[in-house]
Scaffold this active site. Sequence first.
Site, PDB file in Angstrom:
ATOM      1  N   LYS A  36     -12.214  -2.110   6.940  1.00 20.65           N
ATOM      2  CA  LYS A  36     -11.178  -3.191   7.859  1.00 20.65           C
ATOM      3  C   LYS A  36     -11.692  -3.092   9.330  1.00 20.65           C
ATOM      4  O   LYS A  36     -12.398  -3.892   9.897  1.00 20.65           O
ATOM      5  CB  LYS A  36      -9.716  -2.654   7.667  1.00 20.65           C
ATOM      6  CG  LYS A  36      -9.138  -3.346   6.415  1.00 20.65           C
ATOM      7  CD  LYS A  36      -9.249  -2.441   5.362  1.00 20.65           C
ATOM      8  CE  LYS A  36      -8.679  -3.028   4.266  1.00 20.65           C
ATOM      9  NZ  LYS A  36      -7.960  -2.092   3.254  1.00 20.65           N
ATOM     10  N   ASP A  70      -1.300   6.429   6.824  1.00 20.30           N
ATOM     11  CA  ASP A  70      -2.372   5.643   6.238  1.00 20.30           C
ATOM     12  C   ASP A  70      -2.610   4.419   7.330  1.00 20.30           C
ATOM     13  O   ASP A  70      -1.928   3.570   7.534  1.00 20.30           O
ATOM     14  CB  ASP A  70      -1.920   4.802   4.896  1.00 20.30           C
ATOM     15  CG  ASP A  70      -3.133   3.752   4.364  1.00 20.30           C
ATOM     16  OD1 ASP A  70      -4.003   3.821   5.031  1.00 20.30           O
ATOM     17  OD2 ASP A  70      -2.834   3.202   3.398  1.00 20.30           O
ATOM     18  N   TRP A 117       0.756  -1.242   0.006  1.00 23.79           N
ATOM     19  CA  TRP A 117       0.045  -0.113   0.063  1.00 23.79           C
ATOM     20  C   TRP A 117       0.753   1.350   0.076  1.00 23.79           C
ATOM     21  O   TRP A 117       0.592   2.239  -0.770  1.00 23.79           O
ATOM     22  CB  TRP A 117      -0.958  -0.101   1.068  1.00 23.79           C
ATOM     23  CG  TRP A 117      -2.040  -0.944   0.980  1.00 23.79           C
ATOM     24  CD1 TRP A 117      -2.180  -2.128   1.771  1.00 23.79           C
ATOM     25  CD2 TRP A 117      -3.093  -1.130  -0.124  1.00 23.79           C
ATOM     26  NE1 TRP A 117      -3.362  -2.860   1.236  1.00 23.79           N
ATOM     27  CE2 TRP A 117      -3.650  -2.265   0.363  1.00 23.79           C
ATOM     28  CE3 TRP A 117      -3.337  -0.366  -1.138  1.00 23.79           C
ATOM     29  CZ2 TRP A 117      -4.828  -2.679  -0.552  1.00 23.79           C
ATOM     30  CZ3 TRP A 117      -4.470  -1.074  -1.895  1.00 23.79           C
ATOM     31  CH2 TRP A 117      -5.165  -1.859  -1.748  1.00 23.79           C
TER      32      TRP A 117
HETATM   33  C1  LIG Z   1      -7.343  -1.661   1.943  1.00 22.18           C
HETATM   34  C2  LIG Z   1      -6.276  -0.610   2.181  1.00 22.18           C
HETATM   35  C3  LIG Z   1      -6.039   0.446   1.214  1.00 22.18           C
HETATM   36  C4  LIG Z   1      -6.880   0.564   0.102  1.00 22.18           C
HETATM   37  O1  LIG Z   1      -8.121   0.740   0.405  1.00 22.18           O
HETATM   38  P1  LIG Z   1      -9.421   1.190  -0.606  1.00 22.18           P
HETATM   39  O2  LIG Z   1     -10.566   1.708   0.345  1.00 22.18           O
HETATM   40  O3  LIG Z   1      -9.825   0.128  -1.298  1.00 22.18           O
HETATM   41  O4  LIG Z   1      -8.933   2.371  -1.423  1.00 22.18           O
HETATM   42  C5  LIG Z   1      -5.143   1.292   1.362  1.00 22.18           C
HETATM   43  N1  LIG Z   1      -4.156   1.190   2.652  1.00 22.18           N
HETATM   44  C6  LIG Z   1      -4.318   0.148   3.405  1.00 22.18           C
HETATM   45  C7  LIG Z   1      -3.168   0.229   4.419  1.00 22.18           C
HETATM   46  C8  LIG Z   1      -5.324  -0.728   3.172  1.00 22.18           C
HETATM   47  O5  LIG Z   1      -5.498  -1.835   3.958  1.00 22.18           O
END
Ligand SMILES: *Cc1c(COP(=O)(O)O)cnc(C)c1O
Length: 362
Positions: free
Chosen positions: A197, A173, A103
């Site tokens: 999540k 993030d 990511w």
């Molecule tokens: C799932 C995830 C993403 C992407 O998320 P989307 O909502 O599909 O854009 C980005 N960063 C992390 C750490 C993730 O777990």
Amino acid sequence: MDKRIYNFSAGPAVLPTEVLERARDELLSFRGTGMSVMEFSHRSRHFAGVLDAAEHGIRELLAVPEHYKILFLQGGASMQFSMVPMNFLPPDKTADYIVTGTWGQKAVREAQRCGDVRVVYSTEAEGYRSVPERADLDLSPDAQYVHYTSNETIEGVEFNYDLDAPGLAVVCDASSNILSKRIDVGKYALIYAGAQKNLGPSGVTVVVIHEDMLARAPKGQHSTLDYRLIAENRSMFNTPNTWGIYLISLVCDWLREQGGTKAVELRNREKAAMLYHAIDSSDGFYVGHAKRPARSTMNITFRLSEPSLDERFYTEAARAGFDGLAGHRSVGGIRASIYNAFPLDGVVELTAFMKDFAARNG
Ligand SMILES: *Cc1c(COP(=O)(O)O)cnc(C)c1O
């Protein structure tokens, strides 16, 4: 099938059963309104209460100081990969990125469209198995911000500290570990997290942003990508994901009932420790992906020492009532995602299954 199974999906992921039951009970008529949450105006007083509850829930559970705004956006965490540099990385400036997984690498790719990206640390060459110590990081004093991913969902590596970079704007993030443990929000300029999540359904992204950072957002940005404009309009510059925000408010209520972030953190550690113990005590039958100090409490990644057994493992696991254990296609192996809502019983049962599987196939 009307029984709930053990859902190890990495995201969208398991939600608390109590939350789903409450949403079901309120589906046709939300608290005496005669309408579903999805059916009334985002400008109505009914929705104002929902938005307040979601915002206050996050503020309280994450201990967000007063001088931060909480926003609810769309476009997923992936859109934040773009929005952050579009707002804070002008073409002639530099931003630092720490890359500890897939990511973070994707975030770099989007930022490169805007300005100069300096990857100050990357664990790509070792297959993303660790995170740097703070002392290993040589951050640029003139960076517009430093970006990192507190938990890399695909590889299962997690920072066990808040990145401290006085004088620099820290952007994080936190999609896959937000509200899984206590953090010091005061160390960050901006935290973002897709909801699917730990917070709710997909389609809504939470942004926690320091007011000084907001003030740095340039004028003339496209409206729906403009943090300042969105903040000024309390996340209602355009129609927000009302249903998603409602579910976040219910998840916050549920977290409070669980005893809050500290209680959930302790339970998360207990769940992860059980699975890592199952890996470590298997005499090498199971091999963990992440190095020990970087092991994630949310996404437990491992493989079987005999790769031809992977397929049999998740086929038999699925038959035994464990869903979503196949590792991400880029990494392979097994990934057990055990977010806040994943029940301890499911972890106990999976470890028993792992032991039994190893005994039969070892
Ligand atoms: C799932 C995830 C993403 C992407 O998320 P989307 O909502 O599909 O854009 C980005 N960063 C992390 C750490 C993730 O777990």
